[in-house]
Enzyme design. Structure first.
Site, PDB file in Angstrom:
ATOM      1  N   GLU A   1      39.431   9.915  23.006  1.00  0.00           N
ATOM      2  CA  GLU A   1      38.608  11.130  23.109  1.00  0.00           C
ATOM      3  C   GLU A   1      39.323  12.174  23.963  1.00  0.00           C
ATOM      4  O   GLU A   1      38.924  12.483  25.089  1.00  0.00           O
ATOM      5  CB  GLU A   1      37.234  10.758  23.688  1.00  0.00           C
TER       6      GLU A   1
ATOM      7  N   MET B   1      36.335   0.256  18.316  1.00  0.00           N
ATOM      8  CA  MET B   1      35.632   1.191  17.438  1.00  0.00           C
ATOM      9  C   MET B   1      36.241   1.201  16.042  1.00  0.00           C
ATOM     10  O   MET B   1      35.528   1.084  15.036  1.00  0.00           O
ATOM     11  CB  MET B   1      35.657   2.600  18.044  1.00  0.00           C
TER      12      MET B   1
ATOM     13  N   ALA C   1       0.835  -1.203   0.000  1.00  0.00           N
ATOM     14  CA  ALA C   1       0.000   0.000   0.000  1.00  0.00           C
ATOM     15  C   ALA C   1       0.867   1.248   0.000  1.00  0.00           C
ATOM     16  O   ALA C   1       2.062   1.203   0.301  1.00  0.00           O
ATOM     17  CB  ALA C   1      -0.906  -0.002   1.221  1.00  0.00           C
TER      18      ALA C   1
ATOM     19  N   VAL D   1      40.640   8.018  17.284  1.00  0.00           N
ATOM     20  CA  VAL D   1      41.594   7.832  18.374  1.00  0.00           C
ATOM     21  C   VAL D   1      40.934   8.243  19.688  1.00  0.00           C
ATOM     22  O   VAL D   1      39.757   8.597  19.739  1.00  0.00           O
ATOM     23  CB  VAL D   1      42.892   8.628  18.119  1.00  0.00           C
TER      24      VAL D   1
ATOM     25  N   ASP E   1      47.104   2.093  13.341  1.00  0.00           N
ATOM     26  CA  ASP E   1      47.261   2.335  14.771  1.00  0.00           C
ATOM     27  C   ASP E   1      48.745   2.569  15.041  1.00  0.00           C
ATOM     28  O   ASP E   1      49.599   2.264  14.203  1.00  0.00           O
ATOM     29  CB  ASP E   1      46.744   1.152  15.579  1.00  0.00           C
TER      30      ASP E   1
ATOM     31  N   GLY F   1      -0.011  -5.590   0.663  1.00  0.00           N
ATOM     32  CA  GLY F   1      -1.110  -5.676  -0.286  1.00  0.00           C
ATOM     33  C   GLY F   1      -0.714  -6.334  -1.593  1.00  0.00           C
ATOM     34  O   GLY F   1      -1.564  -6.930  -2.278  1.00  0.00           O
TER      35      GLY F   1
END
Length: 716
Positions: A404, A326, A69, A402, A345, A117
């Site tokens: 915070e 992360m 729909a 890296v 890194d 639908g």
């Protein structure tokens, strides 16, 4: 041509066969909007009047069959009451019934998606032939609704109660092999053969080899179950589905109840039961919120695509600075979706951790059968670990992830800018530090923006793209395009402390701290907010986020908004932080944590938490659920209202979707603005004023007061 509309046509083929074809000329997909439903009615009339007609094949010119729909039409219909909703359903139910009652057999060639639908139309046909790459399903429960065009009527009569309950309650898309095994479709062939296979099936019906009339009798009569069989099937299904869905999502159980009511009814009675169930659900805030979320999701997707179209260059090679959990998550997501990425890194230990994170996530995909080992190896080859900047002059975007710390980020950003091409975009994954401030370390701040991922990266859909004072449209466009390529939901926001999501999360935590200060039990608050719909309560969430991380963010927010987020008392997070209770990361926070049988941290009550809090909080007392919800949610609402009024976020829809995708805000409530609208802004303002002595976070904004005074809402 027997009939020609803008979306539906009928033309005669050889041997008395008519082709009923869907081809929405003004749309990229076929869908059942009001205009198409009306055209389908006219097309069926043409078929009913067609002399010499022996059979009908239903097809689609589009790459999909029918996606369902037109959800944009629901709002006006739902607001007009139950009778209007039932009336809205009636036209397409009439179409499907007339199709099912044609004096000739009808076979549908499902070449692509047939959802909602679209599948209900297919169920009204006598035989269903499906392309191997197509998918079908009834996703209405994801909108807080149930199928309304015969899905709860025909599916259990075709495939049985168990299949119907599972398909409808889950709302999942089903692959062709599963549909064939369940008996929902009659044959699966390659896409280029689906039309010919449907024509062959139709010929078998016309010749009498296939008894299509028997199938119609099965679909239009009562279910072939005795009372005992029906009781066992439906009661078992209701118990299982109810436990899975929970009280805040009534649609799945309602669908099963409708099927149970219709068990002994013919098609007319069964459709009436379905329509009544649909109409009642349409009036619930859950359905209104979930339909609203669907439309808001389309809006943010459209805006993200708009930004992507502005991008002058495709992101073909990426890099992430800082491996670890992360960085490894970002590298995994980029590689998984096809964009090669360097993962840098300063230490091999970081590289090992990042690769371990990516490997762990890929291994889970393989174990669950979603990926083959060869595909896992291919994804891993797209991640290039490195300890130096070799090849960085060839990357199109670098995501800095890296530690915070402003000084560290300044140094890293200034360094990486000298290693990349002048046209490369640099983005910071900071969660709180000002993008404009970080840009001060760069010679080309116009090529710099924020790209804030949420942890865990693979699971959280949101990416905040943050525009600093000097960020160019080019940088935003390319970064949004990269987020799109990673399969993320990008929302563009302006720079401010905490950006959007964290800026409104920490007022929520402030409400929690004040409740504990005033004598609330953190376990009670957790239970109330979980019952309200949050995936976890605030104390548990702080433990998962990390109380040391939260304490740092609280300091940033207090510096940015001292009159609202500065502390005048010793907060519970400060108490936990000083006691070195950082949450799950060191196995003790508000709760204690021990590994369960699967190695996941299991939450346990720890009396030491109460002992630590006792000197700094009022005597324990009970708060009502309503007061806890109000004191927790009003600060989030008022701060989000300020973000909207300040232009930090462009619209209420984007704000709400950021909370859904970034924090797990209860979807059935639709976001903080939809929640406010559901209560009525006048009521919300009165509720806030009852607590305004607690501080600015509880004081309605000028915009809120103006909307309430005018009797308006955030979603007009």
């Amino acid at each position: 041509m027997v009939y020609q509309g803008k979306s539906v046509s009928v033309q005669m083929l050889d041997d008395g066969i008519a082709e009923l074809c869907f081809n929405a000329s003004a749309e990229s997909v076929n869908k059942f909007d009001v205009a198409t439903v009306n055209e389908l009615s006219e097309a069926i009339t043409a078929l009913e009047q067609c002399e010499g007609l022996k059979g009908v094949i239903a097809t689609s010119v589009k790459g999909v069959f029918i996606v369902g729909a037109d959800i944009t039409e629901f709002g006006g219909v739902f607001g007009a009451g139950e009778d209007a909703v039932i009336g809205h359903l009636a036209k397409n139910n009439e179409n499907n019934n007339r199709l099912e009652d044609l004096k000739v057999p009808v076979v549908v060639a499902i070449n692509g998606y047939a959802l909602g639908g679209g599948l209900e139309f297919c169920l009204a046909c006598d035989y269903r032939i499906m392309a191997s790459g197509a998918k079908i399903g009834l996703p209405e429960t994801k909108l807080g609704l149930i199928p309304g065009w015969g899905g709860t009527v025909r599916l259990p009569r075709i495939a049985g109660v168990d299949t119907a309950a599972e398909w409808i309650a889950s709302g999942k898309e089903q692959r062709a092999d599963a549909a064939l095994k369940a008996g929902v479709v009659d044959a699966v062939v390659e896409a280029d053969q689906v039309r010919d296979a449907a024509l062959h099936t139709l010929a078998q019906c016309i010749s009498g080899a296939f008894d299509y009339q028997a199938r119609r009798a099965q679909k239009t009569g009562p279910m072939a179950l005795n009372d005992t069989e029906g009781l066992m099937a439906f009661e078992t299904a209701k118990a299982f589905v109810g436990a899975q869905a929970g009280k805040n999502y009534p649609a799945p159980v309602t669908a099963i109840k409708c099927m149970q009511k219709a068990m002994k009814l013919d098609r007319t009675g069964a459709l009436a039961a379905e329509a009544a169930g649909f109409a009642k659900l349409a009036a619930t805030t859950a359905a209104q919120s979930l339909v609203g979320l669907f439309l808001s999701d389309q809006l943010i997707g459209k805006k993200a695509k708009g930004w992507e179209k502005q991008a002058d260059k495709r992101i073909e090679r990426a890099a992430v600075l800082g491996a670890g959990i992360m960085g490894g998550g970002i590298a995994y997501q980029s590689a998984l979706k096809g964009t090669p990425i360097k993962m840098k890194d300063i230490a091999q230990a970081g590289i090992d951790l990042g690769l371990s994170e990516a490997s762990k996530l890929l291994t889970k995909q393989v174990e669950r059968g979603r990926m083959k080992p060869a595909q896992m190896a291919e994804v891993l080859t797209r991640i290039e670990p490195c300890l130096a900047y070799d090849g960085f002059d060839q990357v199109d975007i670098v995501v800095e992830a890296v530690v915070e710390n402003p000084k560290v980020k300044h140094a890293v950003l200034a360094d990486v800018e000298t290693r990349v091409g002048e046209d490369a975009i640099i983005a910071s994954n900071t969660s709180t530090i000002s993008i404009s401030y970080l840009a001060q370390a760069l010679k080309r701040p116009e090529n710099f923006c924020g790209m804030h991922f949420f942890n865990p990266v693979h699971a959280m859909p949101l990416v905040e793209v943050i525009r600093g004072e000097k960020t160019s449209d080019k940088a935003v466009a390319r970064t949004v395009a990269y987020a799109n390529a990673m399969g993320k939901k990008a929302v563009v926001v302006k720079d401010c402390p905490g950006f959007l999501v964290n800026r409104v999360l920490f007022p929520y935590f402030a409400g929690f701290s004040m409740l504990l200060r005033d004598g609330a039990d953190f376990q009670q608050v957790d239970k109330v907010m979980q019952a309200w719909g949050w995936p976890m309560g605030p104390a548990y969430l702080l433990d998962v986020v990390g109380i040391d991380t939260a304490a740092h963010c609280e300091q940033v927010m207090a510096e940015g908004f001292p009159t609202r987020m500065g502390k005048t008392f010793k907060a519970c997070t400060d108490i936990m932080y000083e006691a070195k209770r950082f949450g799950q990361k060191n196995a003790k926070g508000f709760y204690q944590y021990q590994p369960d049988k699967k190695g996941k941290p299991a939450k346990l009550v720890d009396d030491e938490t109460y002992a630590l809090l006792a000197p700094h909080v009022a005597e324990r007392k009970d708060f009502s659920e309503q007061e806890i919800v109000a004191r927790m949610m009003i600060p989030m609402l008022t701060e989000m209202a300020r973000c909207l009024e300040e232009g930090i976020v462009d619209s209420a829809a984007e704000a709400d979707m950021a909370l859904i995708y970034g924090l797990g805000f209860p979807p059935f409530r639709g976001g903080v603005f939809r929640w406010a609208d559901s209560l009525g802004l006048t009521a919300v303002v009165e509720m806030a004023k009852a607590y305004e002595t607690l501080g600015e976070l509880y004081q309605p904004t000028e915009g809120m007061l103006a909307l309430a005074g005018a009797g308006k809402s955030y979603y007009a």
